[in-house]
Structures are given as structure tokens and as C-alpha cells.
Enzyme design. Structure first.
Site, mmCIF file in Angstrom:
data_model
loop_
_atom_site.group_PDB
_atom_site.id
_atom_site.type_symbol
_atom_site.label_atom_id
_atom_site.label_comp_id
_atom_site.label_asym_id
_atom_site.label_seq_id
_atom_site.Cartn_x
_atom_site.Cartn_y
_atom_site.Cartn_z
ATOM 1 C CD GLU A 130 -2.409 0.992 0.494
ATOM 2 O OE1 GLU A 130 -3.875 -0.141 -0.213
ATOM 3 O OE2 GLU A 130 -3.299 2.267 -0.533
ATOM 4 C CE LYS A 206 5.225 7.532 -5.987
ATOM 5 N NZ LYS A 206 5.754 8.962 -4.971
ATOM 6 N N GLY A 304 6.560 11.132 3.118
ATOM 7 C CA GLY A 304 6.428 11.649 4.664
ATOM 8 C C GLY A 304 6.945 10.630 5.763
HETATM 9 N N1 HSE Z 1 9.571 11.800 -3.631
HETATM 10 C C1 HSE Z 1 8.543 11.431 -3.984
HETATM 11 C C2 HSE Z 1 7.569 13.034 -3.812
HETATM 12 C C3 HSE Z 1 7.712 10.342 -2.838
HETATM 13 O O1 HSE Z 1 8.154 13.632 -4.519
HETATM 14 O O2 HSE Z 1 6.199 12.231 -3.928
HETATM 15 C C4 HSE Z 1 8.791 9.364 -2.939
HETATM 16 O O3 HSE Z 1 7.844 8.384 -3.889
#
Ligand code: HSE
Length: 430
Positions: A130, A206, A304
Site C-alpha cells: 500500500e 507508480k 513523509g
Molecule cells: N519523492 C516522492 C514525492 C515521494 O515527492 O512524492 C516518494 O515516492
């Protein structure tokens, strides 16, 4: 609960996300055990070097990850080390030793997901992830479970917080790209080397995961068309704003009329009325269209320590429940096995900004170039002063192949001083 087998957890990695997962796991263990219907224990954490993190007992740390994936007492391995190797080998070893795996590793899943799924299937263990897409936002499980009875036709997402922060600052404060990037770096959103974010690599991984789930097909990151945001100028953003649009870096996955998958990452101009247009700063959102459900949007923090740990721990509890029940979660759903359409076949709309000579016949010549490629013009706006004019042309939808040829043809025209920018337009009528 005493008669129930204890479920033991090992972790690979203890960076920002890992440390938060470990802290929450240690501090909330009674509650998480109750929710899992089995006592949980965090036994070991593998780190590359050094073994001290505030709030985590130093005796848990080891620099030997094999001592975790080969430990017969460990039931669940949480992988939060990132990168392809050694994460891939360690996960495969853990799976072959009968351990379920919870991972946040989008690059690994988007590259070697099929091997990991096959190994988990063979070993009869869970592979949950997830946290790999959009941090805290529950999107993997809704797609795998809640929408399992529907047909997703389109997915659009803002899944990179760094680029969304940069584009928000450019839109709201009129900053240049480099100024907004410097602010993102100062605030810790962007890495010292921001390439993975600003060139769209993070979003492409993603996109592969989301498109695979949406369309029940294996999709790898090298099948995703990708463009980043480094060419977006303050002028482009101001122009979009004057047209009541915002520029966003979107992942887009959709079914083509031939039932193939079009999957891509690039900047787009979105009407400010679109649900994704209001996603500001480092927030993420995924917008889906499904045949019966209609439009859905999932919104929240995409990165985060805390937000990502929330997603990891949700998976840990889900997997622990399966172990406690002697059951197992979902296998990979790749039955549809659709083809990935070449990017040239995607149908998009373009906003083309051109500097042209301001004299009779110019517009006719430009219009002729559009007609020659069979691209229909939706709107034309002319500005500028002196001998030059600025033309802003928005097209109707056409194939990327025709639009690419059109831009080449326009650049070659003598009356065109410069093609200043070319940005795709989404979310409005075609
Ligand atoms: N570096 C990514 C972002 C977070 O800025 O959303 C990790 O996938």
C-alpha cells in the site's frame, strides 16, 4: 490471546519511513496486536551501518539483513530500504523462506513485480505494498478489493509531491521553475539530486503499478511514456492561469478503443474546475473513472515518515490477520493481459504557443499545417507586439503521432520564429 501464536516481524531498512514504522510498531504493539488478533513482536531491524535511532532500542539493530530473511522465527518482513538490489534478492529470499512481505518499494514493484508475485504465489505468502503509491492514501487496497467488482476505464493521478509543490509555487507565486525547486529543496521535499522526481521517474513507477491494478495486466515502468516538468516555464504557467487552467504532472492510464492500455506521465493543463486541479503543495490524489462507480477521488499525503508508516502498518495488520487466521490475501490479478499501446497512438489535445511573424497570410499558413496533419483547431488566441505575434493554439484531440508531426512541421515554417511550448490539455471536452 495467550494460546495464539505470536507473529514476529523483521525490518529491512530504517530511514525516515522505517524509523517511523519501528517507533509506531513498538509504541502501539498492544493495540496493533489486538487489531491483528495475535501478539506482534518487532524482533530485528537491518541497517547498513550504525544502530541508533531515537525511540528505538539499539539491541534491535543488525547490519546483517540475511539474519532477518533467514530467521525461522520471523513471519513478516517489512522492506523499507528502497532501490532494486539488494532489496529484490532479500525479498525473494524471505518469500522462499515462507515469510509474508510488506514493502514500500515502488521501483522494485514496477520493474520486477511479476517475479515477486510469482514467488509469493508459489510460497503461499502475502505481498502487500500500500505504501508504494501515494504514501498514506489508501489506493492499492481499494483497487484490489473494493473495486474488484467494477471496470476501471481511466485513472489520473498526482502521485509526486515534490513536483506538485513546485508547480503550485509556480502557479500561486509566479516563481520560475528553478526558484520553486530551490524552495522545495530548502523545505526537504526535493532531494539534493531531484532527477527522480522532476523528470517523472518516480511517477512513472507508480503509474506502472496503478495501471497494472486498474487493467488487470502486468505493466512495467519501461512501458510507461514519461516526461518531467523541467521545461515548464513561468510564462507557460501564467498562460495556463489566464486560460483558467493549472499545470500538473499527471500519471494517466486509460483503455483505448482497441482495449489496449495507454499509460503515461507528463505535464498537462487541467481546467481549474477539474477535481485534481485543487490538489496543492505536496499533496497527492488519484482520480478514477469506473463503469458503475463513476468518478472517485482519493486524496492525502503522499510522502513523509508518518503518512507512509500509516500505510505500511495497515498492511502489517492485514497480513498478520491472515497469518492468525491461517488464510492469505489476494494474488496478482493479471488475467486480462492487455497490450500496452505505443505512445504515438495515444489521443491527446495540445496547447501550442508559437512566436510568428505578424503579416498577412501567416494564420492561413499555420492553419494549413494543422490541416495537412488532420489536426483540428479548437481555439486560437493572438497577442504580441511589433513585427512578431504570439499565437496560442489549442487543438481538438488527435493522435500523438499526428501532433508530433504537426509540431515538427510548424517548427520548420519560415514564418514561425519559435515554438515556445507544447503542453497537453486534459480534462476538457475533446
Ligand atoms: N519523492 C516522492 C514525492 C515521494 O515527492 O512524492 C516518494 O515516492
Amino acid at each position: 490471546m495467550s494460546a495464539i501464536k505470536k507473529i514476529t516481524i523483521g525490518m529491512l531498512g530504517c530511514g525516515t519511513v522505517g524509523a517511523e514504522v519501528a517507533r509506531l510498531l513498538l509504541s502501539d504493539i498492544p493495540e496493533l496486536s489486538t487489531r491483528s488478533s495475535a501478539p506482534l513482536e518487532l524482533k530485528k531491524i537491518a541497517v547498513r551501518s550504525g544502530g541508533s535511532r531515537i525511540g528505538i532500542d539499539a539491541s534491535l539493530f543488525t547490519t546483517d539483513p540475511l539474519s532477518i530473511v533467514n530467521d525461522p522465527a520471523i513471519d513478516i518482513v517489512i522492506e523499507v530500504m528502497g532501490g532494486i538490489e539488494p532489496a529484490r534478492e532479500l525479498i525473494l529470499q524471505a518469500i522462499s523462506n515462507g515469510k509474508s512481505v510488506v514493502t514500500a518499494n515502488k521501483s522494485l514493484l514496477a520493474t520486477h513485480g511479476a517475479d515477486l508475485y510469482a514467488a509469493a504465489d508459489k510460497a503461499g505468502v502475502d505481498l502487500y505494498y500500500e505504501a508504494a503509491v501515494a504514501g498514506a492514501i489508501p489506493i492499492i487496497r481499494p483497487m484490489r478489493e473494493s473495486l474488484a467488482g467494477d471496470y476501471i476505464t481511466r485513472i489520473m493521478g498526482i502521485v509526486n509531491g515534490t513536483t506538485n509543490f513546485i508547480l503550485t509555487k509556480m502557479h500561486e507565486q509566479g516563481l520560475a521553475f528553478n526558484e520553486a525547486l530551490a524552495q522545495a529543496q530548502e523545505l526537504g521535499y526535493a532531494e539534493a539530486d531531484p532527477t527522480a522526481d522532476i523528470e517523472g521517474f518516480d511517477a512513472a513507477a507508480k503509474a506502472a503499478i496503478l495501471a497494472g491494478l486498474a487493467f488487470h495486466t502486468r505493466v512495467t515502468v519501461d512501458e510507461v511514456y514519461r516526461e518531467g516538468i523541467t521545461k515548464i516555464s513561468a510564462e507557460d504557467v501564467a498562460l495556463a492561469k489566464s486560460m483558467d487552467h493549472v499545470i500538473k504532472l499527471l500519471v494517466i492510464g486509460e483503455l483505448t478503443p482497441e482495449d489496449e492500455i495507454s499509460v503515461r506521465v507528463h505535464p498537462v493543463m487541467l481546467p481549474s474546475s477539474h477535481p485534481l486541479a485543487s490538489v496543492r503543495d505536496a499533496y497527492n490524489a488519484v482520480y478514477l473513472e469506473a463503469e458503475s462507480a463513476g468518478q472517485l477521488m482519493f486524496y492525502g499525503r503522499g510522502a513523509g515518515g508518518g503518512p507512509t508508516a500509516s500505510a505500511v502498518l495497515g498492511d502489517v495488520v492485514a497480513v498478520a490477520r491472515h497469518i492468525a487466521d491461517d488464510s492469505i490475501g489476494h494474488r496478482e490479478s493479471d488475467y486480462a493481459d492487455r497490450e500496452i499501446a505505443p505512445f504515438s497512438a495515444a489521443r491527446t489535445k495540445l496547447m501550442i504557443r508559437l512566436q510568428v511573424a505578424d503579416k498577412p497570410g501567416v494564420l492561413a499558413t499555420i492553419a494549413q499545417a494543422f490541416a495537412a496533419q488532420g489536426v483540428s483547431i479548437q481555439t486560437v488566441r493572438q497577442g504580441g507586439a511589433g513585427n512578431d505575434a504570439e499565437l496560442v493554439v489549442v487543438t481538438h484531440a488527435a493522435s500523438e503521432k499526428a501532433l508530433g508531426e504537426l509540431v515538427k512541421d510548424l517548427s520548420a515554417l519560415e514564418i514561425v520564429r519559435k515554438v515556445e511550448s507544447v503542453i497537453r490539455v486534459e480534462g476538457a471536452s475533446s
